[in-house]
Enzyme design. Sequence first.
Site, mmCIF file in Angstrom:
data_model
loop_
_atom_site.group_PDB
_atom_site.id
_atom_site.type_symbol
_atom_site.label_atom_id
_atom_site.label_comp_id
_atom_site.label_asym_id
_atom_site.label_seq_id
_atom_site.Cartn_x
_atom_site.Cartn_y
_atom_site.Cartn_z
ATOM 1 C CB CYS A 1 -0.986 -0.009 1.162
ATOM 2 S SG CYS A 1 -0.235 -0.354 2.731
ATOM 3 C CD GLU B 1 6.222 -0.108 12.877
ATOM 4 O OE1 GLU B 1 5.188 -0.770 12.966
ATOM 5 O OE2 GLU B 1 7.008 0.033 13.836
#
Lengths: 424, 275
Positions: free
Chosen positions: A50, A114
Amino acid sequence: MHIVSLGLNHQTAPVETRERLAFKSEALPAALQQLKEEAGLSEGLILSTCNRVELCGISHDLDQCRDKLINFLANYHQIPSETFADKLYFHTDSDAIRHGFRVASSLDSMVVGEPQILGQLKDAFFIASESSSTGLILNRFMHRSFFIAKEVRTRTKIASCAVSVSFAAVELAKKIFGDLNGMKVMLIGAGEMCELAARHFVSQGVEQVLVTNRTFGRAQELAGEFSGIAIPFEKFRQELDQVDIVLSSTGSPDYLIGPAELAQALKKRRNRPIFLIDIAVPRDIDPKVNDLDNIYLYDVDDLQEVVTENLDQRQQEAQRAEVLVDLEVVKFEQWLASLAVTPTIKELREQIKEISEQELKKTLAGFPDLSSKERRRLEAMVNAIGNKFLHHPLNYLKSQDGSGESLPATTIRKIFHLTENESK
Amino acid sequence: MDIIYTSLLGAALTLYTLSMVTGFVHLFRPWPKALAWSKYSIQAGFAFHLLAFLFRCGQTQTLAVTNMPESFSFFALLLTMAFLLVNRKKPMPILGTFISPLLIIFTLWAVVTSHTITPQPPILKSFWLPLHVLLSFAGNAFLALGCGVAVIYLLQEHLIKKKKIKGIFRKLPALQRLDELNYLCLRLGFPLLTLGIISGSVWASYAWGSHWSWDPKETWSLITWLLFAALLHGRMNSGWRGRKASLLTIIGFAAIMFTFLGVNLLLSGLHSYVH
């Protein structure tokens, strides 16, 4: 032979553009095939998440590579290339290698550190290698990417602290209670953030969730999701002594919990600590309760501050990670260079073998009476001359670490007419 | 002969210092091996300290607590032992860093003071004396260890309450763990202290003909005992815990130190080393 990568990410393109260029994972094998054909790549990989869409591959012709890749994207998605071409980045050779390593190590992510991107990259590589669109170079490139990602994680503190409000709450709870097994959580109100934090707590071993809400039906609904217990809103204060962690996010304009209620609850639970997280704005819990012993109150601003600090720390750690990445880029380039001279070495060997065999044939045709022993002696001699003649040039080539177009390899190819042979 | 004792004690002192330094490095700097260094050096320090003590016992032909420096060295030895024992059951290596300043002071004192062997007054020669000393010292060592835990608790609690959750907050243990460990130290230390006082009283009746003579040391021991008895009672029956229990442990430790040090330096009585 060049490693190339072309793509866009959250920094270069808005989500509308990223959406339109995204690839569905089930469509990837076909897309990979098309990519290799249209862009003239010998190996190819597509990473579509995304936050980014990236094409990576091995090209033998840099001149038109960028245009071909853009055309592929435009053709595949049936959108005009002008709408996205200016939002693309295009890297080649060492820049492409560095870029790949940075993406894998999550240095290029929206939230630096992340770890999701590594999993997504592994999936993309799995699909590409299953559909045979990766080869020697991309395989190694990907494995080195996974390796450097692990190095960065273990040798820097890039991923060691919570960078979301709900994770920060879990981290704090662990510093209060040690471990969360068997703990009870109460949700007051049914906001999304509350629910998310509750999910984190449950995944960390919290045993029971109590839910209360002004609309009892909503409380029951949410309680159902956690296999918890719904409590009527008028009665939740009497249950406060039962819970260790309170998450509050109602729309109430006034404080719902004050020092008096908590003092009473503490008495009933013999001072076992209570951790309260007030996510509501305006706040649900009187800040004075933090003055009570064994009561720990954090509101959304406190947690946000923690998150911001942790993000800063990640940025600092990211700089250390860049150094690790740089080292790995150099190593990979050396490997690539050694790969580039390999075909030259191989062709040189073949050339001399061919010449030897031809000449030997001619000579032996004039001596039909030679015994098999004498023949073998002659063959051995010819081979020895060839090998000894090649010994120094080959050593010289092997010691070079320039790319395929570097001077030594190119010169030797010219001297021995190897390019001609190749094109035959 | 003294050179051996001093060297062994000096080695222990050096290792305790190394343990403290590496422990603080662990707290304030991102060096992953620091904590392991701290842990191993305190263990090695204990080994040398034990050797020094046994050697001294050989020299004095009794439990080597014949003067103040020896007593404090022995107390430090038992404190390290208490830490190592507790650490096996409930690992918390960082606790070693917080008790190491105490170990260093006591050992340093024993190293630098004179090493003449004080002849024992004949009145003190009995089987009950070493037992009394051992039990009371061991009890006090566990309670002192509890004080170390209490200091960490108050520090960590302060950080969480004031919302300074960065830096050493991450390196310090969870509050609940600290509270459990504090309780454990109390449950180990208090019975030992009680037995220490009882054995002392039995011995006193042999030596001085009376179980209890209200000399300053006895009085202060009783005060200390009452403080910890109150804490134990509060923990068991009134839900005392956390900050309150930690503060009381620290006050109790101050009383121990006064019983130990203050009484001998400021007040004279039967327990003085030099009459």
